[in-house]
Design an enzyme around this catalytic site. Structure first.
Site, PDB file in Angstrom:
ATOM      1  N   MET A  42       0.811  -1.216   0.000  1.00 49.82           N
ATOM      2  CA  MET A  42       0.000   0.000   0.000  1.00 49.82           C
ATOM      3  C   MET A  42       0.848   1.270   0.000  1.00 49.82           C
ATOM      4  O   MET A  42       0.596   2.201   0.758  1.00 49.82           O
ATOM      5  CB  MET A  42      -0.944  -0.007   1.213  1.00 49.82           C
ATOM      6  N   ARG A  43       1.864   1.285  -0.864  1.00 53.62           N
ATOM      7  CA  ARG A  43       2.629   2.521  -1.012  1.00 53.62           C
ATOM      8  C   ARG A  43       2.783   2.810  -2.492  1.00 53.62           C
ATOM      9  O   ARG A  43       2.989   1.899  -3.292  1.00 53.62           O
ATOM     10  CB  ARG A  43       4.026   2.366  -0.393  1.00 53.62           C
ATOM     11  N   ILE A  44       2.716   4.095  -2.824  1.00 54.23           N
ATOM     12  CA  ILE A  44       2.932   4.490  -4.219  1.00 54.23           C
ATOM     13  C   ILE A  44       4.438   4.530  -4.457  1.00 54.23           C
ATOM     14  O   ILE A  44       5.194   5.047  -3.630  1.00 54.23           O
ATOM     15  CB  ILE A  44       2.268   5.853  -4.496  1.00 54.23           C
ATOM     16  N   HIS A  99      -4.647  -5.642  -8.945  1.00 53.53           N
ATOM     17  CA  HIS A  99      -5.540  -4.559  -8.514  1.00 53.53           C
ATOM     18  C   HIS A  99      -6.978  -5.083  -8.515  1.00 53.53           C
ATOM     19  O   HIS A  99      -7.396  -5.741  -9.476  1.00 53.53           O
ATOM     20  CB  HIS A  99      -5.414  -3.362  -9.470  1.00 53.53           C
ATOM     21  N   THR A 159       3.974   0.278 -14.127  1.00 57.86           N
ATOM     22  CA  THR A 159       4.604   1.446 -14.759  1.00 57.86           C
ATOM     23  C   THR A 159       4.413   2.614 -13.780  1.00 57.86           C
ATOM     24  O   THR A 159       3.634   2.496 -12.832  1.00 57.86           O
ATOM     25  CB  THR A 159       3.950   1.755 -16.121  1.00 57.86           C
ATOM     26  N   GLU A 168       2.758   5.332 -13.659  1.00 61.67           N
ATOM     27  CA  GLU A 168       1.415   5.846 -13.364  1.00 61.67           C
ATOM     28  C   GLU A 168       0.593   4.782 -12.642  1.00 61.67           C
ATOM     29  O   GLU A 168       0.498   3.631 -13.118  1.00 61.67           O
ATOM     30  CB  GLU A 168       0.728   6.256 -14.675  1.00 61.67           C
ATOM     31  N   LEU A 169      -0.005   5.144 -11.532  1.00 59.74           N
ATOM     32  CA  LEU A 169      -0.691   4.201 -10.652  1.00 59.74           C
ATOM     33  C   LEU A 169      -1.776   3.392 -11.373  1.00 59.74           C
ATOM     34  O   LEU A 169      -2.633   3.956 -12.054  1.00 59.74           O
ATOM     35  CB  LEU A 169      -1.330   4.995  -9.499  1.00 59.74           C
ATOM     36  N   GLU A 189      -8.612 -13.445  -7.427  1.00 61.47           N
ATOM     37  CA  GLU A 189      -7.208 -13.021  -7.437  1.00 61.47           C
ATOM     38  C   GLU A 189      -6.273 -14.198  -7.201  1.00 61.47           C
ATOM     39  O   GLU A 189      -5.204 -14.284  -7.805  1.00 61.47           O
ATOM     40  CB  GLU A 189      -6.974 -11.965  -6.344  1.00 61.47           C
TER      41      GLU A 189
END
Ligand code: GRF
Length: 225
Positions: A93-95, A112, A144, A146-147, A177
């Site tokens: 949970m980190r960008i 996701h 990539t 971009e989230l 999943e």
């Protein structure tokens, strides 16, 4: 891939996707070894799952770092110790900074909980229900900068039942999943999955929608016809 694929998994929570991949490696469906599990949260249950499977664990909390750049430098150093072929984000949970993502081109996967490009970001199940969608799903993609926007490898779809609430939908999506993430990791570990520019290649050819999209029926059967 001629040697066993070395995988580092990044988590922040329960690690049920991590467990699905551990199980698929144990049963020899995936020719790979998870060489480390790294969490930004010390309390992540996935760390216990890793320890039970005799996998090395590392905790790298954000506290103590001044910014994302500095944290990501430390994270990269931590990942690189294990010389992975593949990095898997499984509920991390980190960008991630552009620099970190660019360090592992075509070697980082994420899952996701939505049918991307719809519902990027957080709280996907709640947003899908509020929008009155008829179907929902999960997506495995290359990472990539971009989230939630990298090239799509696999998607699993399920119908939304009239009786579904957020909790039930979350459970259904998790089950899905646990089927599609091991499948994508298996392809990568077998050396069949590559990223060329923005194109996902399976067995050297652009992946087709038929290979990409799995639909789960009401009985739980997953098929891609
Ligand atoms: C999953 O729903 C995944 O799609 C999202 O985070 C959740 C992680 O669940 N990125 P778990 O920790 O693997 O159980």
């Amino acid at each position: 891939m001629t040697t066993t694929c070395r995988i580092v998994v990044l988590i922040s929570g329960s690690g049920s996707n991590l467990q699905a991949i551990i199980d698929a490696i144990d049963t020899k469906q995936i020719p790979a070894e998870i060489v480390a599990v790294i969490s930004n949260k010390a309390e992540a249950y996935g760390l216990q799952r890793a320890a039970s499977a005799n996998i090395a664990t590392q905790v790298l909390p954000y506290a103590g770092f001044t910014d994302r750049q500095e944290y990501d430098q430390a994270l990269m150093a931590c990942i690189n110790q294990y010389q992975p072929d593949l990095i898997i984000l499984a509920g991390f949970m980190r960008i991630l900074s552009n620099e970190l993502v660019h360090h592992y081109p075509g070697r980082m996967l994420n899952i996701h909980p939505s049918l991307l490009p719809k519902y990027k970001g957080l709280n996907t199940h709640q947003r899908v229900l509020e929008a009155g969608e008829k179907e929902h799903g999960a997506t495995v993609h290359f990472v990539t900068p971009e989230l939630d926007s990298g090239p799509i490898i696999l998607q699993g779809k399920i119908p939304i039942l009239k009786t579904d609430n957020e909790q039930q939908l979350t459970q259904h999506i998790h089950k899905l999943e646990h089927q599609i993430y091991p499948q994508a990791v298996m392809w990568f570990a077998q050396g069949r999955l590559h990223l060329s520019g923005n194109t996902v290649l399976l067995d050297q050819h652009p992946i087709t929608p038929q290979q990409q999209i799995y639909t789960q029926s009401i009985t739980g059967q997953l098929s891609n016809n």
